[in-house]
Design a protein around this motif. Sequence first.
Motif, PDB file in Angstrom:
ATOM      1  N   MET A   1     -36.618 -22.669  48.172  1.00  0.00           N
ATOM      2  CA  MET A   1     -36.248 -21.936  46.969  1.00  0.00           C
ATOM      3  C   MET A   1     -36.541 -22.803  45.749  1.00  0.00           C
ATOM      4  SD  MET A   1     -32.695 -19.862  47.776  1.00  0.00           S
ATOM      5  CE  MET A   1     -31.659 -21.248  48.195  1.00  0.00           C
ATOM      6  N   ASN A   2     -36.970 -22.151  44.668  1.00  0.00           N
ATOM      7  CA  ASN A   2     -37.197 -22.899  43.439  1.00  0.00           C
ATOM      8  C   ASN A   2     -35.889 -23.044  42.671  1.00  0.00           C
ATOM      9  OD1 ASN A   2     -36.723 -20.615  41.811  1.00  0.00           O
ATOM     10  ND2 ASN A   2     -38.863 -19.982  41.939  1.00  0.00           N
ATOM     11  N   GLY A   3     -35.937 -23.694  41.523  1.00  0.00           N
ATOM     12  CA  GLY A   3     -34.726 -23.984  40.755  1.00  0.00           C
ATOM     13  C   GLY A   3     -33.992 -22.753  40.285  1.00  0.00           C
ATOM     14  N   LEU A   4     -34.735 -21.738  39.837  1.00  0.00           N
ATOM     15  CA  LEU A   4     -34.109 -20.509  39.368  1.00  0.00           C
ATOM     16  C   LEU A   4     -33.392 -19.796  40.506  1.00  0.00           C
ATOM     17  CD1 LEU A   4     -33.612 -18.445  37.113  1.00  0.00           C
ATOM     18  CD2 LEU A   4     -35.817 -17.402  37.730  1.00  0.00           C
ATOM     19  N   GLU A   5     -34.041 -19.685  41.648  1.00  0.00           N
ATOM     20  CA  GLU A   5     -33.432 -19.016  42.800  1.00  0.00           C
ATOM     21  C   GLU A   5     -32.190 -19.754  43.274  1.00  0.00           C
ATOM     22  OE1 GLU A   5     -36.777 -19.095  45.382  1.00  0.00           O
ATOM     23  OE2 GLU A   5     -37.598 -17.207  44.613  1.00  0.00           O
ATOM     24  N   THR A   6     -32.262 -21.073  43.286  1.00  0.00           N
ATOM     25  CA  THR A   6     -31.111 -21.878  43.694  1.00  0.00           C
ATOM     26  C   THR A   6     -29.956 -21.688  42.719  1.00  0.00           C
ATOM     27  OG1 THR A   6     -32.583 -23.504  44.692  1.00  0.00           O
ATOM     28  CG2 THR A   6     -30.332 -24.219  44.235  1.00  0.00           C
ATOM     29  N   SER A   7     -30.268 -21.651  41.432  1.00  0.00           N
ATOM     30  CA  SER A   7     -29.223 -21.465  40.415  1.00  0.00           C
ATOM     31  C   SER A   7     -28.530 -20.112  40.585  1.00  0.00           C
ATOM     32  CB  SER A   7     -29.818 -21.547  39.013  1.00  0.00           C
ATOM     33  OG  SER A   7     -30.360 -22.821  38.788  1.00  0.00           O
ATOM     34  N   ILE A   8     -29.311 -19.064  40.785  1.00  0.00           N
ATOM     35  CA  ILE A   8     -28.722 -17.732  40.963  1.00  0.00           C
ATOM     36  C   ILE A   8     -27.876 -17.693  42.239  1.00  0.00           C
ATOM     37  CG2 ILE A   8     -29.279 -15.310  41.467  1.00  0.00           C
ATOM     38  CD1 ILE A   8     -31.558 -15.572  39.466  1.00  0.00           C
ATOM     39  N   TYR A   9     -28.369 -18.304  43.300  1.00  0.00           N
ATOM     40  CA  TYR A   9     -27.624 -18.363  44.560  1.00  0.00           C
ATOM     41  C   TYR A   9     -26.284 -19.068  44.360  1.00  0.00           C
ATOM     42  CZ  TYR A   9     -26.347 -19.970  49.229  1.00  0.00           C
ATOM     43  OH  TYR A   9     -25.661 -20.253  50.373  1.00  0.00           O
TER      44      TYR A   9
END
Length: 158
Positions: free
Chosen positions: A1-9
Motif C-alpha cells: 500500500m502507498n502512503g495515502l492508502e495506509t493513511s486512510i486505512y
Amino acid sequence: MNGLETSIYEITRLFLVPVMLLILASLAYACFALGAFALEAWQRHRARYQSRLARWYEQHGGSSDDLELWIMKQLEWLRITSRSAPMLGLVATMIPMGPALLALTRNDAQGIGENMVVAFSSVIVALLSASITFFILTVRRRWLLQELRSIERAWEQA
C-alpha cells in the motif's frame, strides 16, 4: 500500500471503537425506550394513561401545528436511532473487513475469525437496536396522532 492508502486505512481503524460505543449506546437507549414503551402500553391497556400531549396543551396552549411539533420532538430520538443504528452497524462491519482480508492474504485463519466476529456482532446489535426503536416509533406515533385527533375534535365541538 502507498502512503495515502495506509493513511486512510489507519484513519478508518480509529473510528471502530467510537462506532462500537455508539452502537452500544443505541442498544442501551433501545432497551430503556422499550421499558418505557411497555409501561405506557400497560397503562393504556388499564385505562390509567394520562396523555402527556393533552397535559402539554393544557399548560402551553397553541395550535395543531404546535402540538405536531411537540409530537415530533417526542419521537426524535427514536427516529434518529432507528435510522442511524443500521448505518453504524454497516460501518462497524466494514472496518474489520480490511484487517480480515489482510489476514486472508497471510493465511491467518485466527485473524480472519477475530475480525469477522467483531464485524457480524456489531451489525447484529445495531440491527436489533434499530428494530426495537422503529417498532416503538411506529406505535407511539400512532398513539400520539390519535391523541392529537381527540384534542382537535374537542376544538371542533367547542
